[in-house]
Structures are given as C-alpha cells and as structure tokens.
Design an enzyme around this catalytic site. Structure first.
Site, PDB file in Angstrom:
ATOM      1  N   CYS A 197       0.957  -1.163   0.053  1.00  0.00           N
ATOM      2  CA  CYS A 197       0.073  -0.139  -0.065  1.00  0.00           C
ATOM      3  C   CYS A 197       0.982   1.200  -0.093  1.00  0.00           C
ATOM      4  O   CYS A 197       2.018   1.401   0.102  1.00  0.00           O
ATOM      5  CB  CYS A 197      -0.847  -0.056   1.261  1.00  0.00           C
ATOM      6  N   ASP A 206      -6.743  -3.802  11.311  1.00  0.00           N
ATOM      7  CA  ASP A 206      -5.436  -2.622  11.440  1.00  0.00           C
ATOM      8  C   ASP A 206      -5.255  -2.321  12.924  1.00  0.00           C
ATOM      9  O   ASP A 206      -6.196  -2.309  13.771  1.00  0.00           O
ATOM     10  CB  ASP A 206      -5.655  -1.302  10.479  1.00  0.00           C
TER      11      ASP A 206
HETATM   12  O1  LIG Z   1      -1.166   4.472   4.312  1.00  0.00           O
HETATM   13  C1  LIG Z   1      -1.484   5.444   4.838  1.00  0.00           C
HETATM   14  O2  LIG Z   1      -1.103   6.671   5.123  1.00  0.00           O
HETATM   15  C2  LIG Z   1      -2.750   5.204   5.369  1.00  0.00           C
HETATM   16  C3  LIG Z   1      -3.357   6.656   5.678  1.00  0.00           C
HETATM   17  C4  LIG Z   1      -4.924   6.486   6.074  1.00  0.00           C
HETATM   18  C5  LIG Z   1      -5.613   5.092   6.505  1.00  0.00           C
HETATM   19  C6  LIG Z   1      -4.965   4.094   5.850  1.00  0.00           C
HETATM   20  C7  LIG Z   1      -3.617   4.212   5.546  1.00  0.00           C
HETATM   21  N1  LIG Z   1      -2.856   2.822   5.122  1.00  0.00           N
HETATM   22  C8  LIG Z   1      -3.292   1.601   5.615  1.00  0.00           C
HETATM   23  O3  LIG Z   1      -2.842   1.480   7.169  1.00  0.00           O
HETATM   24  C9  LIG Z   1      -2.964   0.021   7.240  1.00  0.00           C
HETATM   25  C10 LIG Z   1      -1.260  -0.328   8.000  1.00  0.00           C
HETATM   26  O4  LIG Z   1      -0.205   0.626   7.322  1.00  0.00           O
HETATM   27  P1  LIG Z   1       1.174   0.296   8.042  1.00  0.00           P
HETATM   28  O5  LIG Z   1       1.673  -0.839   7.461  1.00  0.00           O
HETATM   29  O6  LIG Z   1       1.100   0.213   9.627  1.00  0.00           O
HETATM   30  O7  LIG Z   1       1.778   1.475   7.552  1.00  0.00           O
HETATM   31  C11 LIG Z   1      -2.544  -0.594   5.813  1.00  0.00           C
HETATM   32  O8  LIG Z   1      -3.879  -1.225   5.716  1.00  0.00           O
HETATM   33  C12 LIG Z   1      -2.612   0.618   4.886  1.00  0.00           C
HETATM   34  O9  LIG Z   1      -3.281   0.176   3.880  1.00  0.00           O
END
Ligand SMILES: O=C(O)c1ccccc1N[C@@H]1O[C@H](COP(=O)(O)O)[C@@H](O)[C@H]1O
Length: 212
Positions: free
Chosen positions: A12, A131
């Site tokens: 992502c 998450d």
């Molecule tokens: O990635 C981002 O900036 C984000 C912003 C707002 C909502 C979700 C976002 N990302 C998602 O968050 C989780 C975990 O991310 P991380 O691996 O802990 O950095 C994942 O599902 C991203 O798709």
C-alpha cells in the site's frame, strides 16, 4: 473457514511507477493507492491512473479512501482503473456498496472492539482489513495490535495490517492465518517512498518462508 493458501500480499501507499513495477516484479498481488490527502502517501488520481494502467490487468489495484464523499470516490473511479475499493473510515455498508466495485472494509482494533459483530454489519464486503488502532490516526500508523485478537477461523476473507515488516510478517502469519497481508510503512525508505529491498524481503517472507 481458514485459508490454507499462501497469503496474498498488498503493498500500500504506492506513489511512483518504479515502486509499482518493483513490487509487482517481486510478487505483489495488489497495489494500494491512498486517496486521502492528509497522508504522506497521498496520490493524485492522474498519477494513480498512469501507474494502474502500467501494471496491466492481472494485478489488483486498490483505492483507499477515508470518509470520502460519494462525489470524490466516483470522480476517482472515473479517472483510475481500480479493481477494488478500500474504505478505511466510518463508511457504512450502504455507502461502500454503491460504486459497483468489490470493496474491503478496514477496521481498527481499538480496545474492546469485537470483530465478528462488525463483520456482520458489512454483508456486501468482499473482505476486511484488521489494522492497529491509534487515536486520531485512521491508518498507516506503523503500529501493530495483539495478533491473538485476529480471528483465525472466519468465513470472510480477513487481511492482517498494522506495523508489519519483513522481520515480523512470518510470525504474524503463523499467529493469525490471514487471507492476506497489507503493508505500507514497514517497507518504506521514507513515507511515500518504498525501499526495494524491504519490499522484496517482505514478499519473500510471505511467499517463500523457510518451512514451506
Ligand atoms: O498508508 C496510509 O498513509 C494510510 C492512511 C490512512 C488510512 C490508511 C492508511 N494505510 C493503511 O494502513 C494500514 C497499515 O499501515 P502500516 O503498514 O502500519 O503503515 C494498511 O492497511 C494501509 O493500507
């Protein structure tokens, strides 16, 4: 239902063609584009369009939204060939289902959050992301939650997210048996810029663990 398959990998926060191509060449199943301006990984629809077109039809392209309006999601869909929508805010099932696209609903694992009743509120979802919870931050926190709270047995596809990285993802999969894993910050050089080595190491740890 438990998923005995090798977990699917979503990378992502893709913002460049080079990062997208490298993730795909490393074996990513899905790429995520963040259409949420406060995020350092936010991308304009015009840039996401070019990247999505460049990876071809066999890679899942996922558009991430946080409490966006109907008009914003529709306008993005008009511009970007997205396979799946990811709703990471407080969107209802009725909101999420109206775009004629499969959708994933993300939940943040706040203290006391009960997963199974929440899943039932989204009968039209194709899957779910679980998450970490950090007050005031909708996602991309780089933090994990207690993996024992992830339902190992579910009849819905559940994707593990939150604070995953190349070093912990194998243990996370053993602990949770997810349908898929989703990573953003754990494979970056800096917010919005992927680290090619970490991306490859992450995908290898999922697809080719030493014991498989
Ligand atoms: O990635 C981002 O900036 C984000 C912003 C707002 C909502 C979700 C976002 N990302 C998602 O968050 C989780 C975990 O991310 P991380 O691996 O802990 O950095 C994942 O599902 C991203 O798709």
């Amino acid at each position: 239902m438990t998923f005995e398959i090798i977990p699917r990998v979503k990378i992502c926060g893709i913002t460049t063609q080079a990062d997208a191509q490298h993730a795909v060449n490393s074996g990513a199943d899905a790429l995520g584009f963040v259409f949420y301006e406060p995020s350092p990984r936010s991308i304009a629809p015009s840039a996401a369009r070019e990247i999505a077109l460049s990876v071809g039809p066999l890679i899942t392209t996922i558009g991430l939204f946080v409490n966006a309006s109907y008009e914003e999601v529709s306008s993005t869909l008009d511009q970007v060939p997205l396979s799946v929508l990811q709703f990471h805010g407080d969107e209802t099932n009725e909101f999420c289902r109206q775009f004629s696209r499969p959708f994933i609903k993300a939940f943040r694992m706040a203290p006391g959050f009960d997963v199974e009743p929440a899943l039932e509120q989204y009968p039209d979802a194709s899957g779910f992301i679980l998450d970490a919870y950090k007050p005031g931050v909708p996602g991309g926190t780089g933090q994990s939650f207690e993996w024992h709270r992830f339902p190992r047995e579910s009849d819905r596809p559940l994707i593990l997210a939150g604070g995953l990285n190349p070093s912990n993802v194998e243990g996370a999969i053993v602990a949770t048996k997810p349908y898929g894993v989703d990573v953003s910050g754990g494979v970056e050089l800096a917010p919005g810029h992927k680290d090619p080595e970490k991306v490859m190491a992450f995908i290898n740890a999922v697809k080719h663990p030493p014991w498989r």
